[in-house]
Design a protein around this motif. Sequence first.
Motif, short mmCIF file in Angstrom:
data_model
loop_
_atom_site.label_atom_id
_atom_site.label_comp_id
_atom_site.label_asym_id
_atom_site.label_seq_id
_atom_site.Cartn_x
_atom_site.Cartn_y
_atom_site.Cartn_z
N ASP A 190 -2.63 0.03 -0.67
CA ASP A 190 -1.21 0.17 -0.32
C ASP A 190 -0.97 0.16 1.18
O ASP A 190 0.06 0.62 1.64
CB ASP A 190 -0.61 1.43 -0.97
N GLU A 191 -1.94 -0.35 1.95
CA GLU A 191 -1.79 -0.33 3.42
C GLU A 191 -2.12 -1.67 4.03
O GLU A 191 -3.04 -2.36 3.57
CB GLU A 191 -2.74 0.70 4.03
N ASP A 204 2.54 1.39 4.92
CA ASP A 204 1.91 2.17 3.84
C ASP A 204 2.97 2.43 2.77
O ASP A 204 4.06 2.95 3.08
CB ASP A 204 1.38 3.51 4.40
MG MG Z 1 -2.20 4.56 1.90
#
Ligand code: MG
Length: 335
Positions: free
Chosen positions: A113-114, A22
């Motif tokens: 974002d992961e 993340d």
């Molecule tokens: Mg995230």
Amino acid sequence: MARRLEEEEGEQDDSRVIAYFDVDCFYAQAEVLRRPYLQDRPVGVTQKFLVVTCNYVARRLGVPKMAPIDEAKRRCPDLVLINGEDLTPYRAASKIIMQVLSRFGTLERRGLDEAALDITEEVRKRFSSSINVNTFQGHLVGNVTGNAPDILSSAEASPAESETSGKVEISQSREALENRCLSLAHTASTSAEVLRRQGDFLLMVGSHLVAEMREAVEKETGYRCSSGIAHNKLLAKLACSLNKPNKQTCILPSAADNFLRPLSVRKIPGVGQRMEGTLKEMGIGIVEDMQRVSVQQLCDLAIELDSSFIMHAVVSILHLSSIRDTLSHFLLRIL
Ligand code: MG
Ligand code: DCP
Ligand code: MG
């Protein structure tokens, strides 16, 4: 290309290595990377009337994520606000970060974002050839020598560990572990114990690979991220958020039960505010409560709410709990 780690959900396999990544304060990091002069200043990114995220300088000054702009400014008058309504730069950054990560294993994108990655194959290659690895990289939940029944422990961040280095060597020598494995091989009444040690080794090697991956992401894209390493996705995701920013945490399979039991059900991916409320009415606040209720009750709840969330949560929990053998019964009722 991103694809789902299909086989992950339904089986208990301690021999896999899953890494979850993340990006730290993603939108804020993106904005600061474009404006290096803001690096040491508190920066928030706004959408409509909210500060959707802020950098860790701002968080240390009391600004949380998703704060109303007024509230954020009240808490931190020096907060630099940047409009983040155009997602184009974040999407572009996400793409290059995912490209770097996907070189190392099977990648499943879990948001901008992961990502979860199955890095078992690369770890196994290194496991057979690696002679230098003899420590865990980063934080560790669990204990590889684990004689004590309660093996939940978290390594203290040493003074040397900072947002800059993000690395801690944990003194569990590979040699000592190998000796232990050998002695267990001779004396253990079951081979399960030996397999468990092997799983620990794989995660140890995995922790070094993940450190390399985070380094590659930073070197090639400028972005820093945190990571979790475990034998399944749920644990890896939870581990990822334990030590942020710019750090990584490994949860050993043998520590999973003790780690999960006291967690709020809200921490289980898919359980939102509404579900949390419904479960509370049933006396279920933490994972341990959920393990105590009967499978019948869980089935009834899932059917009544027609909820894939609860199904996912229940499956995740049963997957890791001592009542795992009831999982098939549960699925038969639901599917
Ligand atoms: Mg995230
Ligand atoms: N985001 C958003 N609205 C939300 C949640 C997130 O716009 N309700 C955006 C802003 C974040 C990005 O998604 O920068 C990634 O979300 P994260 O939850 O991962 O939060 P951050 O990356 O900002 O911070 P952290 O360091 O806690 O991961
Ligand atoms: Mg993030």
